[in-house]
Design a protein around this motif. Structure first.
Motif, PDB file in Angstrom:
ATOM      1  N   ASN A  38       1.036  39.498  73.301  1.00  0.00           N
ATOM      2  CA  ASN A  38       1.143  38.270  72.517  1.00  0.00           C
ATOM      3  C   ASN A  38       2.041  38.423  71.298  1.00  0.00           C
ATOM      4  O   ASN A  38       2.349  37.439  70.621  1.00  0.00           O
ATOM      5  N   PRO A  94      -5.910  34.989  68.827  1.00  0.00           N
ATOM      6  CA  PRO A  94      -4.759  34.949  69.726  1.00  0.00           C
ATOM      7  C   PRO A  94      -4.636  36.153  70.653  1.00  0.00           C
ATOM      8  O   PRO A  94      -4.198  36.013  71.804  1.00  0.00           O
ATOM      9  N   GLU A 106       3.932  29.175  69.749  1.00  0.00           N
ATOM     10  CA  GLU A 106       2.880  29.783  68.931  1.00  0.00           C
ATOM     11  C   GLU A 106       1.547  29.677  69.666  1.00  0.00           C
ATOM     12  O   GLU A 106       1.277  28.688  70.351  1.00  0.00           O
ATOM     13  N   ILE A 107       0.727  30.723  69.527  1.00  0.00           N
ATOM     14  CA  ILE A 107      -0.603  30.726  70.138  1.00  0.00           C
ATOM     15  C   ILE A 107      -1.611  30.329  69.065  1.00  0.00           C
ATOM     16  O   ILE A 107      -1.935  31.105  68.167  1.00  0.00           O
ATOM     17  N   LYS A 108      -2.096  29.101  69.146  1.00  0.00           N
ATOM     18  CA  LYS A 108      -3.001  28.574  68.128  1.00  0.00           C
ATOM     19  C   LYS A 108      -4.441  28.633  68.627  1.00  0.00           C
ATOM     20  O   LYS A 108      -5.112  27.618  68.831  1.00  0.00           O
ATOM     21  N   MET A 109      -4.899  29.874  68.827  1.00  0.00           N
ATOM     22  CA  MET A 109      -6.264  30.153  69.266  1.00  0.00           C
ATOM     23  C   MET A 109      -7.014  30.827  68.126  1.00  0.00           C
ATOM     24  O   MET A 109      -6.409  31.363  67.197  1.00  0.00           O
TER      25      MET A 109
END
Length: 257
Positions: A90, A104, A98-101
């Motif tokens: 990642n 991530p 973008e990883i908006k977790m």
């Protein structure tokens, strides 16, 4: 040639690209018991069978959801080709996504690759389904960011569990879709339940994603069983059996050198 590997819980798919053209693909079992030496021997035979000239391999990339195979296969491929193989993380250049977790780093490499591939082919917002050992749903917002999704027991896994726990229900072949909706025998009833319920679930999950986002989404799908399931869906779905391979090639070019 660039070699890409998608290592899943059940199967590993290997593809070879010359430029942007997929020259070959093959599938093998993801066997956690093999050593790197055994994989070198096994992979050499598979690639030679597809007439792959290992001396012409320029590099490669591996996506794996099986931690113990990630570096075994990387080591095996580097020994076979003498070239460096990237491993999907990642932290890579994801082409602006973008990883908006919440966490991530917990997002599976396969979901990252699916999202990168879909964004290179379609305009967001997107819903991406991947039917493997688990059925996954990824949601990409209008800005092209990964905002979350869902994980569902896979179709094969669910039906195997049903057959194992119900004494009078047999194992069924999911490579052959049902011929009727209302089954007249046990096998047809099980096939109808498996395929139509999965299709209805995909339609319904996509609709709920649209309701949540407040706008229409483009639905993209891949995975081993999706090819026989998507004809039963009622909404338009862009099915691409090589979506993960496409994403791996894009990530290789974004991160190589």
């Amino acid at each position: 040639m660039i070699i890409v590997l998608d290592v899943g819980n059940t199967n590993t798919v290997i593809g070879g690209y010359e430029g942007n053209e997929l020259r070959f693909s093959l599938r093998m079992c993801s066997d956690r018991t093999r050593t790197a030496d055994e994989y070198v021997f096994y992979l050499r035979g598979l690639l030679q069978d597809r007439q792959v000239d290992l001396s012409k391999v320029e590099g490669g990339i591996i996506s794996s959801v099986v931690p113990e195979l990630r570096y075994l296969l990387r080591q095996a491929m580097e020994r076979l080709t003498g070239q460096k193989f990237l491993v999907v993380t990642n932290d890579m250049n994801l082409g602006g996504m973008e990883i908006k977790m919440d966490i991530p780093r917990q997002l599976g490499a396969d979901l990252v690759v699916d999202a990168v591939a879909a964004l290179s082919l379609y305009q967001p917002p997107l819903v991406i389904f991947d039917l493997g050992t688990a059925t996954t749903m990824s949601v990409i917002d209008a800005e092209g960011n990964y905002i979350g999704g869902a994980i569902i027991p896979g179709l094969r896994l669910s039906m195997d569990a049903l057959s194992a726990r119900a004494a009078q229900l047999p194992f069924i072949n999911l490579d052959e879709p049902p011929m009727v909706f209302i089954g007249k025998n046990t096998v047809d009833c099980m096939k109808s339940g498996a395929f139509y319920s999965t299709a209805a679930m995909l339609d319904g999950m996509a609709q709920r994603a649209e309701d949540t986002l407040g706008q229409p989404v483009t639905v993209v799908a891949t995975g081993g069983l999706m090819g026989v399931v998507y004809p039963f869906c009622r909404r338009p779905i862009h099915y691409d059996e090589n979506l993960l391979l496409t994403g791996l090639l894009r990530l290789y070019h974004l991160n190589h050198g």
